[in-house]
Design a protein around this motif. Structure first.
Motif, short mmCIF file in Angstrom:
data_model
loop_
_atom_site.label_atom_id
_atom_site.label_comp_id
_atom_site.label_asym_id
_atom_site.label_seq_id
_atom_site.Cartn_x
_atom_site.Cartn_y
_atom_site.Cartn_z
N LEU A 1 -26.89 -30.35 -4.87
CA LEU A 1 -28.12 -30.31 -4.07
C LEU A 1 -27.87 -30.74 -2.63
O LEU A 1 -27.09 -31.66 -2.38
N THR A 2 -28.52 -30.04 -1.71
CA THR A 2 -28.47 -30.42 -0.30
C THR A 2 -29.89 -30.51 0.24
O THR A 2 -30.71 -29.63 -0.05
N PHE A 3 -30.19 -31.59 0.95
CA PHE A 3 -31.49 -31.71 1.60
C PHE A 3 -31.28 -32.02 3.08
O PHE A 3 -30.44 -32.85 3.43
N LYS A 4 -32.06 -31.34 3.89
CA LYS A 4 -32.00 -31.63 5.34
C LYS A 4 -33.28 -32.38 5.72
O LYS A 4 -34.39 -31.87 5.57
N ILE A 5 -33.07 -33.62 6.18
CA ILE A 5 -34.22 -34.49 6.46
C ILE A 5 -34.26 -34.82 7.95
O ILE A 5 -33.27 -35.29 8.52
N ASP A 6 -35.43 -34.59 8.57
CA ASP A 6 -35.59 -34.93 9.99
C ASP A 6 -36.36 -36.24 10.12
O ASP A 6 -36.95 -36.72 9.17
N GLU A 7 -36.38 -36.77 11.32
CA GLU A 7 -37.16 -37.99 11.57
C GLU A 7 -38.64 -37.70 11.40
O GLU A 7 -39.07 -36.56 11.52
N GLY A 8 -39.41 -38.75 11.13
CA GLY A 8 -40.85 -38.58 10.98
C GLY A 8 -41.19 -38.04 9.61
O GLY A 8 -40.30 -37.85 8.77
N LYS A 9 -42.47 -37.78 9.41
CA LYS A 9 -42.86 -37.36 8.06
C LYS A 9 -43.43 -35.96 8.03
O LYS A 9 -43.97 -35.52 7.02
N ASP A 10 -43.33 -35.23 9.12
CA ASP A 10 -44.02 -33.95 9.17
C ASP A 10 -43.14 -32.72 9.03
O ASP A 10 -43.54 -31.74 8.42
N SER A 11 -41.92 -32.76 9.57
CA SER A 11 -41.15 -31.52 9.48
C SER A 11 -40.62 -31.34 8.06
O SER A 11 -40.23 -32.29 7.40
N ALA B 1 -38.50 -28.26 -0.04
CA ALA B 1 -38.95 -29.24 -1.05
C ALA B 1 -40.44 -29.49 -0.92
O ALA B 1 -40.98 -29.50 0.19
N GLY B 2 -41.12 -29.68 -2.06
CA GLY B 2 -42.51 -30.13 -2.01
C GLY B 2 -42.52 -31.61 -1.61
O GLY B 2 -41.60 -32.34 -1.92
N ASP B 3 -43.58 -32.04 -0.93
CA ASP B 3 -43.63 -33.42 -0.45
C ASP B 3 -44.18 -34.40 -1.47
O ASP B 3 -44.08 -35.61 -1.30
N LEU B 4 -44.76 -33.89 -2.55
CA LEU B 4 -45.51 -34.73 -3.48
C LEU B 4 -44.78 -36.01 -3.90
O LEU B 4 -45.36 -37.08 -3.96
N SER B 5 -43.50 -35.90 -4.21
CA SER B 5 -42.78 -37.07 -4.73
C SER B 5 -41.67 -37.53 -3.79
O SER B 5 -40.73 -38.21 -4.22
N LEU B 6 -41.79 -37.15 -2.51
CA LEU B 6 -40.78 -37.60 -1.54
C LEU B 6 -41.25 -38.84 -0.77
O LEU B 6 -40.47 -39.43 -0.03
N ASN B 7 -42.50 -39.24 -0.97
CA ASN B 7 -43.00 -40.48 -0.38
C ASN B 7 -42.56 -40.64 1.07
O ASN B 7 -41.80 -41.56 1.42
N ARG B 8 -43.04 -39.76 1.91
CA ARG B 8 -42.56 -39.71 3.28
C ARG B 8 -43.34 -40.67 4.19
O ARG B 8 -44.55 -40.77 4.12
N ASN B 9 -42.60 -41.38 4.99
CA ASN B 9 -43.18 -42.28 5.97
C ASN B 9 -42.56 -41.98 7.33
O ASN B 9 -41.61 -41.20 7.41
N ASP B 10 -43.05 -42.63 8.38
CA ASP B 10 -42.53 -42.32 9.71
C ASP B 10 -41.04 -42.58 9.83
O ASP B 10 -40.33 -41.84 10.48
N GLU B 11 -40.57 -43.65 9.20
CA GLU B 11 -39.18 -44.03 9.41
C GLU B 11 -38.29 -43.90 8.17
O GLU B 11 -37.12 -44.27 8.21
N TYR B 12 -38.84 -43.45 7.07
CA TYR B 12 -38.01 -43.34 5.87
C TYR B 12 -38.74 -42.51 4.82
O TYR B 12 -39.96 -42.27 4.92
N LEU B 13 -38.01 -42.08 3.81
CA LEU B 13 -38.63 -41.46 2.64
C LEU B 13 -37.85 -41.91 1.41
O LEU B 13 -36.72 -42.39 1.52
#
Ligand SMILES: [Zn+2]
Length: 871
Positions: A56-66, A135-147
């Motif tokens: 699995l590969t995930f690309k994660i950006d800063e913030g919780k929106d992208s 990825a769906g966001d439902l279980s990624l618990n995204r916050n401004d500075e972390y997930l």
């Protein structure tokens, strides 16, 4: 997993029957590809899919929106069968980008949250499916500075495509493409970190075989602490920034993990089985902890304690760490085959954590703690028509959330102690060692363990298991006194369900007469199991061991004796047992509410054990509001308020003072009492002869004895203002308005404003508030909703709120689909708890009659919550 605060599914019989189908036979297609993972799909897939690897590969950006973009390469072997391959992926259709099967492009389409792969594209042996997705966001618990991920029980498939069932374990290889300022942790060690263009590509080594619900990662602005204790390497991610807090806690957190791990290696005779040991401390987290192997996630506040923590806080932390570490063996290494056995990993984690953490706290009465924390909560469910067995039927993973509740969290630990008593501690340990070894890296059922324990102990267990684990309910046990040549005391056992069932157990019975006390072990319903006394028994205590389980009804002499003498009993465990029995006798109409109140009122004044006092205070308030009539309350109010005020004023320790204040403000109904509460609200402090400082709830802290009055916290002042408004205190509007201005914490203010309409004297305001709850967005902050419902349906104003019962019942199904797993049960309990009227009962009965096909899991929740209405 540990909830830090707290189900059931009856499945259509056809699904059960279908699970026996051999793999080559045609299956019912509509069940097979239904929403979620049906037991039919799970069974078929288990038989045909094996050797699974996820890359699995995930690309994660800063913030919780992208959006989080990902790729998945799933490799597996496929056995014989005719059905198409089903991969679970519960996201909006657009999130699925590309699918290729063994190098050939396939349709990127979703059916009921599944990717359905044509059998003709697959090979009988090795297969490779490549999927590009968002990825769906439902279980990624995204916050401004972390997930962080939280996939239990069936939510891995909301983030990436997988076979989302516990018995298809996979080896995961993860790569995270993250911003350069981020750190990350997952189940396995990082093997490489390549930095380019302010991004980092982290690669993790391949995991051992784990279930999808145990795969996890967290990424964000974290600090890393590494520590080695006697050869055990540990790592911790955290976001603590306050000076000193980490220093005060880190050492102890590592030490507790180390000692739990060593204890478990010794007990299980299996060395730590995973590739590394780490944990992440998350500021808000749904549970106290979640046992991902190699990367346990904790609620930050459960491990980082304030300065000078209380004994209870330290014990809770040690127990939590022992609980999650125990899961590494019980749950992670050996996993339940299907979520109907989720109780099994929980009960063993609890059992082990008592053994690991208990001895470090010799000042705590652990038997009393177990009794008071488990029995009342188990009885609250088990006495109702909505109760369920420890093992519940589960037809689809999507309903797994309904399994959690009072029975698996509280009754299961009780019956596990019975099991230990039957097999012996040593034989239980040996059996567990065999079980863990035999099923390492695989899955097992409860019955697999039962056969091993029968062998290790030489005791037949199947009947015990059938009655205590697989059957719902509990026996009603009543003394039988016959007068022939002295007195003979035995016990009758009745089945509240009206059938004839026998629950095997031994009672340690005590019989008190005018001049003698006799104790003996008795088996209920056994003809030759009795005690004889020369004199008439004045008091029969069915069980003094604190291990027996059931509804123990008193005979009339015992009821009279205890109403008079219970406050004289000194032994805390025995007192706890008797108060729990007293409450069950109250519920069953043997003890009158007025007598319960009178005896509890006397005993509360003399009990010194804090655990006992807290338990009894809670029941005292509940009986006051739910069992006494308004006339009975009025007749007792002046005296009761005076007693509580006196205890509050004279309490020397701030925590005790607060606890008396809480009971007083809940019970007060007289005008002068309300005036007094209003004066406390105005001064913001509690009275007392001694000068004490501090404003931290939960117990006395060393070094807290600074001069100064006990100040009420913001939470306490808010609750007090709302309580005065609820009780119709003149001037409450002003108090509410002033309290708003006093609140400094922004979130507390939002919560206060959310709850306030529920105590309004204006019916239009209350109606509008209730209507607003129809919008799921207004139910997102579930604790706020529950607090408001508590006021809305308070017994004092229950009549005016009866009209909300029906719509609340009608909303329950939708609430299950939009809320946390514990929310439907809490919603309906908060709605019904304060009601006692015939109208309320009729509303619930009519609702159930009008909806004969209502989901069985929710119906049981309603029956649990409405139990008092049917008595
Ligand atoms: Zn757990």
């Amino acid at each position: 997993m540990k909830s830090g605060s707290p189900l059931l599914l009856l499945l259509p019989v056809m699904i059960l029957a279908a699970t026996a189908l051999p793999a080559c036979k045609k299956v019912d297609r509509s069940d097979y590809i239904a929403d979620g993972v049906s037991k039919l799909l799970a069974t078929y897939r288990f038989e045909t899919v094996s050797d699974v690897k996820y890359n699995l590969t995930f690309k994660i950006d800063e913030g919780k929106d992208s959006p989080v973009e990902g790729t998945a390469v799933i490799e597996f072997s496929l056995g014989a069968g005719r059905e198409p391959l089903v991969i679970d992926f519960r996201v909006p259709e657009d999130n699925l980008r590309t699918v290729s099967v063994n190098g050939r492009s396939a349709a990127a389409a979703l059916t009921n949250g599944h990717i359905i792969v044509d059998r003709r594209l697959l090979s009988r042996r090795y297969n490779r499916v490549e999927i590009g997705f968002r990825a769906g966001d439902l279980s990624l618990n995204r916050n401004d500075e972390y997930l962080y991920t939280l996939f239990v029980p069936d939510r891995a498939s909301t983030a990436f495509p997988c076979f989302d069932q516990p018995d298809i374990k996979g080896r995961f290889t993860l790569a995270l493409d993250i911003p350069a300022g981020y750190r990350a942790m997952s189940n396995n060690p990082i093997v490489s970190a390549d930095t380019a263009d302010s991004r980092v590509m982290l690669r993790f080594s391949e995991t051992r075989p784990i279930s999808t619900y145990l795969f996890a990662f967290a990424a964000g602005k974290f600090e890393l602490v590494e520590k080695e204790v006697e050869g055990v390497k540990m790592e911790m991610l955290h976001r603590e920034t306050r000076a000193g807090y980490l220093d005060n806690n880190a050492e102890e957190i590592f030490r507790l993990h180390y000692s739990a791990l060593k204890w478990l290696e010794e007990y299980t005779q299996i060395p730590y089985p995973f590739d590394k040991f780490g944990f992440v401390l998350l500021p808000p987290f749904q549970y106290s902890g979640m046992e991902h192997p190699g990367s346990i996630f904790y609620r930050f506040s459960s491990l980082i304690l304030e300065a000078s923590p209380t004994l209870n806080e330290r014990l809770s932390r040690a127990s939590l760490i022992a609980h999650e570490t125990s899961h590494i063996w019980f749950g992670d290494l050996v996993t339940m085959k299907w979520f109907d056995d989720v109780w099994l990993k929980e009960v063993f984690a609890g059992y082990m954590s008592d053994k690991i953490a208990g001895p470090d706290f010799p000042d705590v009465n652990h038997d009393l703690k177990f009794l008071l924390s488990r029995y009342p909560a188990a009885y609250d469910v088990d006495r109702t028509r909505g109760t369920n067995p420890v093992i519940q039927e589960l037809g689809n993973m999507k309903d797994a959330g309904s399994l959690y509740g009072g029975i698996i969290y509280n009754k299961a630990p009780i019956v596990m102690r019975q099991l230990e008593q039957i097999t012996g501690e040593e034989n239980l340990m040996k059996g567990l060692q065999v079980y863990l070894k035999k099923y390492s890296w695989g899955n097992a059922r409860w019955d697999d363990l039962v056969s091993i324990l029968e062998e290790s102990s030489g005791k037949p267990l199947s009947e015990w298991s059938r009655m205590w684990i697989k059957e719902a309910g509990m026996p009603v046990i009543t003394p039988v006194i016959s007068e022939t040549d002295g007195f003979r005391i035995s016990f009758r056992e009745d089945d509240p369900a009206g059938t004839i069932r026998h629950w095997p157990q031994t009672l340690r019975t005590m019989v008190i007469t005018a001049n003698d006390t006799v104790t003996a072990d008795l088996e209920p319903a056994e003809r030759d199991s009795y005690i004889t006394t020369a004199e008439r028994p004045l008091c029969i205590i069915p069980d003094i061991s604190g291990r027996a389980y059931g509804t123990f009804l008193f005979d009339s002499l015992t009821a009279k004796y205890l109403a008079e003498h219970l406050p004289d009993i000194q032994d805390p465990l025995l007192k706890g047992i008797l108060w729990i029995n007293m409450y069950e006798n109250l519920v069953n109409g043997v003890i009158r509410p007025a007598d319960f109140h009178a005896t509890a009122s006397r005993d509360l004044q003399v009990i010194t054990d804090l655990q006992l006092r807290n338990y009894l205070s809670g029941r005292f308030s509940a009986v006051w509001w739910n069992w006494l009539s308004a006339e009975e309350r009025a007749a007792r109010a002046v005296e009761t308020e005076a007693i509580l005020r006196g205890k509050m004023a004279s309490a020397e320790n701030p925590a005790e003072k607060r606890s008396w204040f809480g009971t007083l403000s809940s019970l007060t109904v007289t005008q002068s009492g309300l005036d007094y509460l209003a004066s406390l609200w105005k001064s913001g402090t509690l009275p007392g002869g001694t000068l004490q400082g501090g404003n931290i709830q939960g117990g006395a802290r060393p070094g807290e004895n600074l001069p100064g009055p006990v100040r009420l916290s913001e939470d306490e002042l808010c609750t007090l203002a709302l309580t005065l408004a609820l009780k119709g205190y003149t001037g409450a509007d002003r108090i509410i308005a002033d309290q708003r201005k006093r609140i400094e914490n922004k979130e507390r203010l939002e919560r206060f404003d959310f709850v306030t309409p529920a105590v309004s004297a204006d019916a239009a305001v209350r109606d509008a508030f209730f209507e607003s709850l129809r919008d799921p967005a207004n139910r997102e902050r579930e604790p706020w909703v529950l607090e408001a419902l508590g006021y809305l349906h308070h017994p004092m104003v229950a009549e005016r709120s009866e009209k909300y019962i029906l719509p609340s019942l009608e909303m329950l199904e939708e609430i299950k689909s939009t809320g946390d797993i514990f929310f439907p049960e809490r919603w309906i309990s908060a709605t019904l708890e304060g009601h006692r009227s015939a109208e309320a009962r009729a509303t619930v009965e009519k609702f159930l009659d009008d909806n004969p096909d209502y989901p069985a899991d929710l119906k049981l929740k309603i029956l649990q919550a409405a139990d008092h209405l049917f008595r």
